[in-house]
Scaffold this motif. Structure first.
Motif, PDB file in Angstrom:
ATOM      1  N   ASN A   1      81.239  25.444 -10.625  1.00 20.99           N
ATOM      2  CA  ASN A   1      80.168  24.036 -10.642  1.00 20.99           C
ATOM      3  C   ASN A   1      80.412  23.350 -11.566  1.00 20.99           C
ATOM      4  O   ASN A   1      79.321  22.374 -11.743  1.00 20.99           O
ATOM      5  CB  ASN A   1      78.591  25.125 -11.274  1.00 20.99           C
ATOM      6  CG  ASN A   1      78.872  25.929 -10.041  1.00 20.99           C
ATOM      7  OD1 ASN A   1      79.006  25.822  -8.756  1.00 20.99           O
ATOM      8  ND2 ASN A   1      77.531  26.560  -9.839  1.00 20.99           N
ATOM      9  N   ARG A   2      81.017  23.076 -12.642  1.00 20.24           N
ATOM     10  CA  ARG A   2      81.409  21.238 -12.920  1.00 20.24           C
ATOM     11  C   ARG A   2      83.188  21.427 -11.987  1.00 20.24           C
ATOM     12  O   ARG A   2      83.874  20.938 -13.330  1.00 20.24           O
ATOM     13  CB  ARG A   2      81.490  22.210 -14.609  1.00 20.24           C
ATOM     14  CG  ARG A   2      80.503  22.219 -15.272  1.00 20.24           C
ATOM     15  CD  ARG A   2      80.775  22.789 -16.559  1.00 20.24           C
ATOM     16  NE  ARG A   2      79.447  22.963 -16.723  1.00 20.24           N
ATOM     17  CZ  ARG A   2      78.760  23.383 -18.181  1.00 20.24           C
ATOM     18  NH1 ARG A   2      80.376  23.423 -19.041  1.00 20.24           N
ATOM     19  NH2 ARG A   2      77.963  23.744 -18.841  1.00 20.24           N
ATOM     20  N   GLU A   3      83.716  21.319 -10.922  1.00 14.44           N
ATOM     21  CA  GLU A   3      84.392  21.148 -10.474  1.00 14.44           C
ATOM     22  C   GLU A   3      86.271  21.939 -11.240  1.00 14.44           C
ATOM     23  O   GLU A   3      86.842  20.680 -12.056  1.00 14.44           O
ATOM     24  CB  GLU A   3      85.040  19.271 -11.142  1.00 14.44           C
ATOM     25  CG  GLU A   3      84.234  18.514  -9.992  1.00 14.44           C
ATOM     26  CD  GLU A   3      83.506  17.221 -10.529  1.00 14.44           C
ATOM     27  OE1 GLU A   3      84.363  16.673  -9.182  1.00 14.44           O
ATOM     28  OE2 GLU A   3      83.049  16.274 -11.229  1.00 14.44           O
TER      29      GLU A   3
ATOM     30  N   ASP B   1      73.928  20.860 -11.482  1.00 15.87           N
ATOM     31  CA  ASP B   1      74.693  20.315 -10.850  1.00 15.87           C
ATOM     32  C   ASP B   1      75.709  20.729 -10.415  1.00 15.87           C
ATOM     33  O   ASP B   1      76.674  20.821 -10.554  1.00 15.87           O
ATOM     34  CB  ASP B   1      75.726  18.598 -10.856  1.00 15.87           C
ATOM     35  CG  ASP B   1      74.370  18.170 -10.834  1.00 15.87           C
ATOM     36  OD1 ASP B   1      73.095  17.994 -10.756  1.00 15.87           O
ATOM     37  OD2 ASP B   1      74.206  16.217 -11.476  1.00 15.87           O
ATOM     38  N   LYS B   2      76.225  21.141  -8.799  1.00 12.97           N
ATOM     39  CA  LYS B   2      76.558  21.934  -8.284  1.00 12.97           C
ATOM     40  C   LYS B   2      77.993  20.762  -7.713  1.00 12.97           C
ATOM     41  O   LYS B   2      78.040  20.636  -6.754  1.00 12.97           O
ATOM     42  CB  LYS B   2      76.386  23.218  -7.328  1.00 12.97           C
ATOM     43  CG  LYS B   2      75.636  24.472  -7.857  1.00 12.97           C
ATOM     44  CD  LYS B   2      75.254  25.466  -6.573  1.00 12.97           C
ATOM     45  CE  LYS B   2      74.037  25.954  -7.342  1.00 12.97           C
ATOM     46  NZ  LYS B   2      74.823  27.254  -7.909  1.00 12.97           N
TER      47      LYS B   2
ATOM     48  N   ASN C   1      88.781  27.543  -5.875  1.00 16.01           N
ATOM     49  CA  ASN C   1      87.316  27.095  -7.270  1.00 16.01           C
ATOM     50  C   ASN C   1      88.524  28.739  -7.897  1.00 16.01           C
ATOM     51  O   ASN C   1      88.890  28.511  -9.455  1.00 16.01           O
ATOM     52  CB  ASN C   1      86.588  28.263  -6.574  1.00 16.01           C
ATOM     53  CG  ASN C   1      85.798  27.304  -6.335  1.00 16.01           C
ATOM     54  OD1 ASN C   1      84.756  27.602  -4.725  1.00 16.01           O
ATOM     55  ND2 ASN C   1      85.985  25.964  -6.168  1.00 16.01           N
TER      56      ASN C   1
ATOM     57  N   LYS D   1      81.796  22.200  -6.537  1.00 16.36           N
ATOM     58  CA  LYS D   1      83.145  22.916  -6.550  1.00 16.36           C
ATOM     59  C   LYS D   1      83.942  22.379  -6.306  1.00 16.36           C
ATOM     60  O   LYS D   1      83.138  21.325  -5.142  1.00 16.36           O
ATOM     61  CB  LYS D   1      82.848  23.993  -6.022  1.00 16.36           C
ATOM     62  CG  LYS D   1      81.546  24.992  -6.584  1.00 16.36           C
ATOM     63  CD  LYS D   1      81.283  26.672  -5.352  1.00 16.36           C
ATOM     64  CE  LYS D   1      80.366  27.797  -6.443  1.00 16.36           C
ATOM     65  NZ  LYS D   1      80.513  29.011  -5.346  1.00 16.36           N
TER      66      LYS D   1
ATOM     67  N   HIS E   1      81.402  31.059 -13.206  1.00 20.07           N
ATOM     68  CA  HIS E   1      80.770  30.735 -12.249  1.00 20.07           C
ATOM     69  C   HIS E   1      80.893  28.647 -13.092  1.00 20.07           C
ATOM     70  O   HIS E   1      80.116  27.530 -12.126  1.00 20.07           O
ATOM     71  CB  HIS E   1      80.154  31.409 -11.602  1.00 20.07           C
ATOM     72  CG  HIS E   1      79.607  30.939 -10.878  1.00 20.07           C
ATOM     73  ND1 HIS E   1      79.294  30.695  -9.840  1.00 20.07           N
ATOM     74  CD2 HIS E   1      77.579  30.442 -10.455  1.00 20.07           C
ATOM     75  CE1 HIS E   1      78.222  30.420  -8.992  1.00 20.07           C
ATOM     76  NE2 HIS E   1      76.861  29.956 -10.193  1.00 20.07           N
ATOM     77  N   GLU E   2      79.688  28.647 -14.108  1.00 20.45           N
ATOM     78  CA  GLU E   2      79.881  27.923 -15.065  1.00 20.45           C
ATOM     79  C   GLU E   2      80.632  26.599 -14.578  1.00 20.45           C
ATOM     80  O   GLU E   2      80.511  25.225 -14.143  1.00 20.45           O
ATOM     81  CB  GLU E   2      79.259  27.789 -16.108  1.00 20.45           C
ATOM     82  CG  GLU E   2      78.370  28.692 -16.122  1.00 20.45           C
ATOM     83  CD  GLU E   2      77.624  29.278 -17.695  1.00 20.45           C
ATOM     84  OE1 GLU E   2      76.682  29.398 -17.835  1.00 20.45           O
ATOM     85  OE2 GLU E   2      78.503  28.779 -18.797  1.00 20.45           O
TER      86      GLU E   2
END
Length: 248
Positions: free
Chosen positions: A188-190, A2-3, A47, A5, A184-185
């Protein structure tokens, strides 16, 4: 995956402000550093935000000030790490206002290249459970680069605030590219990153903010506009000509 961000409404750290009314003089360290003289406000990306610049501009001191202001150990680690090998951190955190968002990170780590050995030693002293959070293998029984990468790969869990001071110091170019993937991973995990670096590879994360620290001021730039990128491009585009002038 799940993305998830973070965005301007959910990011953990929104802004860094220098509280100038607290400063009586800019003559002594760390207040005499170019970054302090030029700092007003920095609005951080939800981010990834990069701090770049030549040696002596104050990148590491600024990151240390942010980390200490947020309760991290000055030598690195989490907010729960309570050790001091040699107390050398500056007072800059006393002059910084850190604007936090509504949401709080569930994880966090301050990683600085120059004192990573001390962090690795502290992890060993904490015992096997602590070592397991770094992949289960002693950080001291790996190469410097492998132990560095173990932190990114195993200790960073997501939903975190990660402050990294020159993480490329122990990483090969291939590992730096792998680190981009890991960033990046975690984005995508807040997760939110604040990174100081000299590496154009690490600066390449899409849509990140890059602040270039100079004696003249602090400027937001695209990767291709930075001095680091321009110099590396010049070197590889015409290496022989540059070396001829450099070494003659």
């Amino acid at each position: 995956m799940d993305k998830l961000k973070l965005n301007p409404d959910t990011q953990y750290i929104k802004r860094i402000t220098l509280i100038r009314e607290r400063i009586d003089s800019y003559d002594e360290y760390p207040l005499n550093l170019p970054v302090v003289r030029n700092l007003r406000e920095l609005d951080l990306h939800p981010n990834v935000t990069y701090m770049i610049g030549e040696n002596g501009m104050g990148k590491s001191t600024l990151l240390e000030g942010i980390a200490v202001g947020l309760g991290f150990n000055p030598e690195g680690g989490t907010r729960n790490y309570r050790f001091s090998t040699f107390d050398t951190h500056s007072r800059l955190h006393e002059f910084l206002r850190i604007a936090k968002g509504v949401y709080r990170p569930k994880d966090g780590f301050f990683l600085r290249a120059e004192s990573f050995y001390n962090v690795a030693t502290y992890v060993e002293e904490l015992g096997p459970e602590a070592v397991m959070t770094f992949g289960g293998k002693s950080l001291h029984r790996q190469s410097h680069g492998e132990s560095f990468f173990s932190v990114f790969l195993h200790r960073f869990q997501g939903k975190g605030l990660y402050i990294l001071d020159e993480p490329e110091a122990a990483l090969s170019p291939l590992r730096q590219i792998s680190m981009l993937r890991r960033i990046h991973e975690l984005v995508n995990r807040e997760s939110q990153f604040i990174i100081s670096t000299h590496s154009p590879i690490l600066m390449a994360y899409p849509e990140a903010k890059i602040f270039e620290l100079t004696k003249e001021g602090i400027f937001e730039k695209r990767l291709e506009e930075t001095n680091h990128y321009a110099l590396m491009k010049q070197f590889f585009d015409d290496k022989d000509r540059l070396l001829h002038h450099l070494l003659q």
